[in-house]
Design a protein around this motif. Sequence first.
Motif, mmCIF file in Angstrom:
data_model
loop_
_atom_site.group_PDB
_atom_site.id
_atom_site.type_symbol
_atom_site.label_atom_id
_atom_site.label_comp_id
_atom_site.label_asym_id
_atom_site.label_seq_id
_atom_site.Cartn_x
_atom_site.Cartn_y
_atom_site.Cartn_z
ATOM 1 N N PHE A 59 70.074 -26.826 59.402
ATOM 2 C CA PHE A 59 68.756 -26.214 59.563
ATOM 3 C C PHE A 59 67.663 -27.259 59.755
ATOM 4 O O PHE A 59 66.698 -27.020 60.479
ATOM 5 N N LYS A 60 67.810 -28.432 59.146
ATOM 6 C CA LYS A 60 66.832 -29.490 59.337
ATOM 7 C C LYS A 60 66.884 -30.011 60.774
ATOM 8 O O LYS A 60 65.850 -30.247 61.400
ATOM 9 N N ILE A 61 68.092 -30.204 61.309
ATOM 10 C CA ILE A 61 68.236 -30.641 62.703
ATOM 11 C C ILE A 61 67.656 -29.601 63.647
ATOM 12 O O ILE A 61 66.964 -29.930 64.619
ATOM 13 N N LYS A 62 67.917 -28.338 63.365
ATOM 14 C CA LYS A 62 67.400 -27.250 64.189
ATOM 15 C C LYS A 62 65.870 -27.244 64.175
ATOM 16 O O LYS A 62 65.227 -27.059 65.215
ATOM 17 N N GLU A 63 65.284 -27.486 63.010
ATOM 18 C CA GLU A 63 63.829 -27.521 62.888
ATOM 19 C C GLU A 63 63.244 -28.712 63.651
ATOM 20 O O GLU A 63 62.220 -28.586 64.324
ATOM 21 N N ILE A 64 63.897 -29.860 63.565
ATOM 22 C CA ILE A 64 63.422 -31.054 64.278
ATOM 23 C C ILE A 64 63.495 -30.825 65.791
ATOM 24 O O ILE A 64 62.562 -31.189 66.520
ATOM 25 N N LYS A 65 64.563 -30.236 66.268
ATOM 26 C CA LYS A 65 64.680 -29.951 67.701
ATOM 27 C C LYS A 65 63.612 -28.970 68.156
ATOM 28 O O LYS A 65 63.080 -29.091 69.263
ATOM 29 N N LYS A 66 63.303 -27.998 67.293
ATOM 30 C CA LYS A 66 62.280 -27.015 67.636
ATOM 31 C C LYS A 66 60.913 -27.682 67.740
ATOM 32 O O LYS A 66 60.116 -27.373 68.628
ATOM 33 N N GLU A 67 60.614 -28.638 66.822
ATOM 34 C CA GLU A 67 59.335 -29.341 66.855
ATOM 35 C C GLU A 67 59.230 -30.260 68.065
ATOM 36 O O GLU A 67 58.149 -30.466 68.605
ATOM 37 N N GLN A 68 60.351 -30.828 68.520
ATOM 38 C CA GLN A 68 60.327 -31.722 69.673
ATOM 39 C C GLN A 68 60.063 -30.967 70.967
ATOM 40 O O GLN A 68 59.543 -31.534 71.914
ATOM 41 N N LYS A 69 60.428 -29.695 71.014
ATOM 42 C CA LYS A 69 60.202 -28.909 72.230
ATOM 43 C C LYS A 69 58.752 -28.531 72.404
ATOM 44 O O LYS A 69 58.324 -28.232 73.510
#
Length: 70
Positions: A59-69
């Motif tokens: 979930f942390k990786i998913k959140e980081i990817k979402k913020e990068q987009k």
Amino acid sequence: MRQSPLFSGIIYIILGALFTVFAIQDLQQNGEWGFFTYLLVLLATFDIGSGIRMILLHFKIKEIKKEQKK
């Protein structure tokens, strides 16, 4: 193709549950806490802890990817 941390976390939790079941069965058969029972409980603890950490990592990786987009 790499495994996702979510899949690995679920596998770890399933293994932890399986070790817990084996520990309960061993305790019921022997009627006392032996070395093998403690070993199974220890393995179950490590697997469940690792599973939770892997799921949280997913979930942390998913959140980081979402913020990068953004």
